[in-house]
Design an enzyme around this catalytic site. Structure first.
Site, PDB file in Angstrom:
ATOM      1  N   HIS A   1      31.811  47.003  36.990  1.00 53.62           N
ATOM      2  CA  HIS A   1      32.413  45.680  37.186  1.00 53.62           C
ATOM      3  C   HIS A   1      31.429  44.593  36.733  1.00 53.62           C
ATOM      4  CE1 HIS A   1      35.437  42.965  38.721  1.00 53.62           C
ATOM      5  NE2 HIS A   1      34.410  42.185  38.980  1.00 53.62           N
ATOM      6  N   ALA A   2      31.910  43.703  35.873  1.00 55.15           N
ATOM      7  CA  ALA A   2      31.020  42.721  35.243  1.00 55.15           C
ATOM      8  C   ALA A   2      30.382  41.780  36.263  1.00 55.15           C
ATOM      9  CB  ALA A   2      31.812  41.903  34.232  1.00 55.15           C
TER      10      ALA A   2
ATOM     11  N   HIS B   1      35.948  43.895  44.718  1.00 54.17           N
ATOM     12  CA  HIS B   1      35.458  42.862  45.633  1.00 54.17           C
ATOM     13  C   HIS B   1      35.676  43.199  47.103  1.00 54.17           C
ATOM     14  CE1 HIS B   1      36.024  41.148  41.683  1.00 54.17           C
ATOM     15  NE2 HIS B   1      35.179  40.190  41.980  1.00 54.17           N
TER      16      HIS B   1
ATOM     17  N   HIS C   1      32.921  34.221  30.620  1.00 53.30           N
ATOM     18  CA  HIS C   1      32.899  34.029  32.070  1.00 53.30           C
ATOM     19  C   HIS C   1      31.490  34.310  32.619  1.00 53.30           C
ATOM     20  CE1 HIS C   1      34.419  34.322  36.273  1.00 53.30           C
ATOM     21  NE2 HIS C   1      33.431  35.194  36.379  1.00 53.30           N
ATOM     22  N   GLU C   2      30.947  35.458  32.243  1.00 54.63           N
ATOM     23  CA  GLU C   2      29.631  35.844  32.763  1.00 54.63           C
ATOM     24  C   GLU C   2      28.536  34.886  32.292  1.00 54.63           C
ATOM     25  OE1 GLU C   2      29.499  37.742  35.142  1.00 54.63           O
ATOM     26  OE2 GLU C   2      31.501  38.580  34.940  1.00 54.63           O
TER      27      GLU C   2
ATOM     28  N   HIS D   1      28.118  31.803  34.298  1.00 56.88           N
ATOM     29  CA  HIS D   1      27.247  31.938  35.481  1.00 56.88           C
ATOM     30  C   HIS D   1      25.783  31.726  35.075  1.00 56.88           C
ATOM     31  CE1 HIS D   1      30.281  33.328  38.284  1.00 56.88           C
ATOM     32  NE2 HIS D   1      30.569  34.409  37.603  1.00 56.88           N
TER      33      HIS D   1
ATOM     34  N   TYR E   1      37.904  32.743  43.144  1.00 59.66           N
ATOM     35  CA  TYR E   1      38.577  32.908  41.846  1.00 59.66           C
ATOM     36  C   TYR E   1      39.883  32.125  41.800  1.00 59.66           C
ATOM     37  CZ  TYR E   1      35.225  36.717  41.463  1.00 59.66           C
ATOM     38  OH  TYR E   1      34.077  37.454  41.439  1.00 59.66           O
TER      39      TYR E   1
ATOM     40  N   GLU F   1      32.579  30.294  39.356  1.00 62.63           N
ATOM     41  CA  GLU F   1      33.525  31.156  38.645  1.00 62.63           C
ATOM     42  C   GLU F   1      34.294  30.409  37.554  1.00 62.63           C
ATOM     43  OE1 GLU F   1      33.230  34.191  39.062  1.00 62.63           O
ATOM     44  OE2 GLU F   1      32.103  34.210  40.927  1.00 62.63           O
TER      45      GLU F   1
HETATM   46  O1  X8Z Z   1      35.000  39.630  39.181  1.00 61.19           O
HETATM   47  C1  X8Z Z   1      35.204  38.857  38.269  1.00 61.19           C
HETATM   48  C2  X8Z Z   1      34.120  38.588  37.240  1.00 61.19           C
HETATM   49  C3  X8Z Z   1      32.766  38.729  37.786  1.00 61.19           C
HETATM   50  S1  X8Z Z   1      32.330  37.441  38.858  1.00 61.19           S
HETATM   51  C4  X8Z Z   1      34.267  39.566  36.117  1.00 61.19           C
HETATM   52  N1  X8Z Z   1      36.428  38.285  38.135  1.00 61.19           N
HETATM   53  C5  X8Z Z   1      37.510  38.555  39.071  1.00 61.19           C
HETATM   54  C6  X8Z Z   1      37.988  39.994  38.948  1.00 61.19           C
HETATM   55  O2  X8Z Z   1      37.659  40.663  37.971  1.00 61.19           O
HETATM   56  O3  X8Z Z   1      38.710  40.442  39.838  1.00 61.19           O
HETATM   57  C7  X8Z Z   1      36.821  37.322  37.111  1.00 61.19           C
HETATM   58  C8  X8Z Z   1      38.270  37.065  37.349  1.00 61.19           C
HETATM   59  C9  X8Z Z   1      38.607  37.605  38.694  1.00 61.19           C
HETATM   60 ZN    ZN Z   2      32.225  35.559  37.992  1.00 58.64          ZN
END
Ligand code: X8Z
Ligand code: ZN
Length: 595
Positions: free
Chosen positions: A336-337, A494, A366-367, A370, A504, A394
């Site tokens: 997960h990024a 998450h 997105h990354e 940050h 988000y 975010e």
């Molecule tokens: O978790 C993230 C990022 C890392 S902060 C990739 N996002 C959420 C997800 O993937 O569930 C970005 C959009 C929503």
């Molecule tokens: Zn993020």
């Protein structure tokens, strides 16, 4: 003035300035301690995420335990300055310190270590998660999350989609017991800090009374709900055309496995199925990236160049040496990024198993958002080194990704010619499948967790309540019953890793506010979805002015700095999608809308 009164006053001033000096010393010491334990925890965590083993899990649990312990002690000690008249920046630091934790460990040493071990363990379990098919043909073949996601992108066979969708959800099951215990222990810690439960602790961070914040979310959701419902109805009817009336009902929720995403949070991958007829966008970014043989590094270079075009300095050499861009073959990692600021200074990194797709091109931006935010506020005092609120963090990279327009792609040589206005509905549809589809998901995860933490949702109802909320907000449902032996929430990163999610939802509202402000300030008069701030130094300056504030001011002030407004507001998003909304409503005429 009588001499007595004067003496009294002088004594009071002395006591007062003494206390203020004490507060100052306390904060300086607190910031030094937070930096030290925070960096140690970050380093451990980096190694755990990029090399999952029992040992790295244990080391991370210990480092996190130490960091949480120190933060908790400092937060409790800060209370003794509550009645002292402090200047605003010191008062704010006290507030931030008391609200710094996402999880509080109980003071009981055994419980504290049990909690951090559970947390490392669940993140590790998620990272290692695989679906191993047990039919004779595929025996022994296991699919990791990237392989499953690729099937969801490419396959149009509903049986295969259902199989891998269900398969991924098997990873949640073993986390149910741990999650339940985690809720108990983290609530215990939160209560020791004066919060009703962990959810209340999360809601207390937004520079407004926690109940008002919950109401703000309802208000924002009401603003955008009609747009979501229109998109939902249209997509449902197109999926019904594709998969048949038996598979997709005309007026009920959409089957969860048919939306091209494990959690139905981004519907980009069914773009081909729902594309407006005769409104082609004229290009397919995934295909361009693949045809041009982009590799992972190249994806990141393009992202970086957008930021440098705005006037931000390029990323340090260490970023390129230390980041993880590719899934290693020889070990388990959390794919997960994420973006990191390992030393709260220069040591920026991203960790991401990059795929060469348009979706991941956006995630790269997105990354990097940050990382550029982290660097912009690095000269603030330690307690101010964070975003105005977590939604801002975010939103930054996503704001930049909104500037990845056809005109921008032409400018950087990835596209020959931008489609004319006849491509607008197609372009807006693609964006809506990414951004509008996300909104109810962004909201429901924490609606679930807040109720889990408060006890309103009992462990015996964990899964049922999850699906009730998914149905209520997203209008999606599983096709075969999910029972309480399953634990589907933990099949989302998450939840397993305890990262709050409301951020988000906020980011999806904020990024359109940011984009509109930057676009209009830089003189773009085109429709918002055709505005790009690429190469615009003025826009960069304005963005940086907000970023470098960190969290030194309440978020309302940061928002004001960039947009001239102190309120989060979805009108920018509605303006952006207005032409699509009109088009969708036209298509939906005579069809059921809602579920
Ligand atoms: O978790 C993230 C990022 C890392 S902060 C990739 N996002 C959420 C997800 O993937 O569930 C970005 C959009 C929503
Ligand atoms: Zn993020």
């Amino acid at each position: 003035m009588g001499r007595k009164i004067f003496l009294l006053l002088a004594a009071t001033v002395a006591a007062f300035s003494q206390t203020r000096a004490e507060a100052d010393a306390f904060l300086k010491d607190a910031e030094a301690q937070l930096l030290k334990v925070g960096n140690a925890a970050q380093r451990a965590s980096w190694i755990q995420s990029t090399y999952i083993t029992e040992d790295t899990e244990a080391l991370t649990a210990d480092a996190n335990e130490a960091a949480i312990h120190v933060t908790k002690q400092l937060a409790r000690a800060a209370v003794r300055f509550d009645k002292v008249n402090l200047p605003p920046d010191m008062r704010r630091k006290m507030y931030l310190l008391k609200n710094a934790l996402t999880v509080a460990t109980p003071s009981n040493a055994k419980e504290s270590s049990e909690l951090t071990k559970l947390m490392s363990g669940m993140e590790g379990t998620y990272g290692r998660g695989k679906y191993c098919r047990d039919n004779p043909k595929d025996k022994g073949k296991c699919l990791d999350i990237s392989s499953i996601e690729n099937i969801l992108i490419e396959s149009r066979d509903p049986n295969e989609l259902l199989d891998v969708w269900k398969g991924w959800h098997t990873i949640g099951k073993p986390m149910r017991k741990d999650y339940q215990r985690f809720v108990e222990l983290s609530n215990k810690g939160a209560r020791e800090m004066g919060f009703a439960d962990s959810g209340a602790m999360w809601r207390a961070k937004y520079d407004m009374p926690p109940d008002d914040f919950a109401k703000e979310l309802d208000r924002l959701w009401e603003q955008v709900r009609p747009l979501y419902v229109s998109l939902h109805a249209y997509v449902r009817s197109r999926l019904r055309d594709k998969y048949g009336a038996d598979a997709v009902s005309a007026n009920g929720p959409i089957p969860a496995h048919l939306l091209g995403n494990l959690w139905q949070q981004n519907w980009e991958n069914v773009g081909d199925l729902v594309a407006p007829p005769n409104a082609a966008t004229g290009y397919d970014l995934t295909k361009i990236l693949k045809d041009r043989k982009f590799d992972e590094r190249e994806m990141v270079r393009y992202g970086e160049r957008f930021f440098t075009s705005l006037g931000f300095a390029s990323l340090p050499k260490t970023f390129w040496d230390r980041s993880l861009f590719q899934k290693p073959q020889d070990r388990e990692v959390v794919c997960h990024a994420s973006a990191w600021d390992v030393d709260n200074d220069q040591d920026l990194r991203i960790k991401m198993c990059i795929q060469i797709t348009a979706e991941e091109f956006a995630v790269v931006h997105h990354e990097l958002g940050h990382n550029f935010y982290q660097r912009a506020y690095k000269d603030q005092p330690m307690l101010f080194r964070d975003s105005a609120n977590d939604g801002f963090h975010e939103a930054v990279g996503d704001t930049i990704a909104l500037s990845v327009t056809p005109e921008y792609l032409v400018k950087i040589g990835l596209l020959d010619k931008a489609p004319n206005a006849s491509g607008d509905i197609g372009l807006l549809m693609n964006r809506a499948l990414e951004k509008v589809a996300f909104l109810p998901f962004g909201l429901m995860i924490d609606q679930w967790r807040w109720k889990v933490f408060s006890g309103e949702i009992k462990p015996t109802d964990y899964n049922k309540s999850w699906w009730d909320l998914k149905r209520k907000y997203q209008g999606v449902a599983p096709v075969t019953a999910r029972g309480e032996e399953d634990f589907d929430p933990a099949a989302k990163y998450h939840v397993a890793a305890n990262v709050p999610y409301t951020r988000y939802f906020l980011a999806h509202i904020l990024q359109f506010q940011f984009h509109r402000a930057l676009a209009r300030q830089s003189g773009c008069t085109a429709p918002l979805h055709r505005c790009s701030v690429y190469d615009n130094k003025e826009a960069g300056k304005r963005l940086n002015a907000m970023l470098e504030m960190g969290q030194s001011q309440p978020w309302q002030e940061a928002l004001f700095t960039l947009t001239g407004s102190r309120k989060m507001d979805a009108t920018a998003m509605l303006e952006y999608f207005a032409p699509l909304k009109a088009w969708l409503d036209e298509q939906n005429k005579g069809k059921a809308v809602g579920w």
